[in-house]
Design an enzyme around this catalytic site. Structure first.
Site, PDB file in Angstrom:
ATOM      1  CG  LEU A  59      -2.197  -0.895   1.018  1.00 36.57           C
ATOM      2  CD1 LEU A  59      -3.085  -0.826   2.247  1.00 36.57           C
ATOM      3  CD2 LEU A  59      -3.010  -0.547  -0.227  1.00 36.57           C
ATOM      4  CG  ASP A  60       3.720   4.366   1.165  1.00 34.18           C
ATOM      5  OD1 ASP A  60       3.458   5.085   0.172  1.00 34.18           O
ATOM      6  OD2 ASP A  60       4.278   4.797   2.183  1.00 34.18           O
TER       7      ASP A  60
END
Length: 283
Positions: free
Chosen positions: A155-156
């Site tokens: 997610l990053d």
């Protein structure tokens, strides 16, 4: 986040056998120090909990995950990592260009128009950097696929979280990572420019990380982002407008890389490219 002073943190770390050699970074959830052959991320214990859980669950090669949790008192803690002397992938492949009077050309969506004046800031990275990027995509895709195989989503996937030292690479910063199968969308996490469009309404799947990788590769090849802006409005644009092709801005980019990025940036996560297509690039 309010942390004790660095001198106080150094005292606390020395007491538990981790003397600080140098302070080397700062992030959303803490400060980072080097201690002998380790890197230490220091912050509030609750802020580090998600990254510690991810570190316990993930052990794939090429991941920079927490190996030890160190209590520092008063709700503060440190996570110990392997020290990896790398730099962010964008700085490794695209050294800072001299400042110039540049107007960025924005993709045409929701009122954004092409800048009528000034030199475009989208500039091809060059043949040497493109060749190096090809070599790095294989270990990066392998590392990311390992995260998904373990049942997690990062997610990053952004430049500062992909560290490079020569041909060696580490995927880092699992502070936003979570197990796959969450029931809530993740609109509030990560950098808006790198978020997949479906995260506005649906829970994350592995496809969200592959979209972020597409944005990263677009940036590395062109020096710009497919969509500018932050917050929910960026996701709205992504849901309604297809990402531009890399070769619209940099015709020098190889056709297969252009096709790969277009596949990674597909709005439909069910047809979006993933590990197989990225790994096939170097096959």
């Amino acid at each position: 986040m309010i942390l004790p002073s660095r001198s106080e943190l150094e005292t606390r770390l020395a007491r538990v056998g981790h003397p600080v050699d140098a302070w080397i970074g700062r992030g959303a959830h803490g400060v980072v120090a080097r201690s002998r052959a380790s890197a230490l991320k220091v912050g509030r214990a609750p802020d580090l909990e998600a990254e510690w859980r991810a570190g316990q669950a993930l052990c794939s090669r090429g991941l920079l995950t927490a190996k030890e949790r160190i209590e520092l008192g008063e709700e503060f803690a440190a996570l110990r990592f392997e020290y990896f002397a790398g730099e962010a992938i964008d700085r490794a492949l695209r050294p800072p260009a001299p400042k110039a009077d540049v107007q960025r050309n924005l993709p045409m969506a929701f009122g954004y128009v092409m800048a009528p004046l000034g030199r475009s800031s989208y500039v091809h990275c060059g043949e040497v950097a493109e060749s190096r990027l090809r070599r790095l995509l294989d270990p990066l895709a392998t590392s990311l696929h390992g995260v998904h195989q373990a049942g997690w989503v990062h997610l990053d996937v952004a430049p500062d979280n992909v560290l490079v030292n020569g041909h060696d690479l580490r995927l880092a910063d699992f502070g936003l990572a979570r197990p796959l199968g969450n029931t809530l969308p993740d609109l509030a996490v990560g950098s808006a420019a790198y978020l997949a469009p479906e995260l506005a309404t649906r829970a994350p799947t592995a496809a969200a990380d592959w979209y972020s990788l597409g944005v990263l590769v677009f940036l590395l090849l062109t020096g710009g982002l497919p969509f500018e802006g932050g917050g929910p409005e960026a996701l709205v644009r992504k849901q309604s407008v297809s990402a531009p092709r890399v070769r619209e801005y940099c015709p020098e980019v190889s056709a297969d890389l252009d096709e790969l990025v277009a596949g990674l940036l597909r709005r439909n996560e069910h047809t979006r490219f993933g590990a197989a297509q990225v790994l096939a690039l170097g096959a």
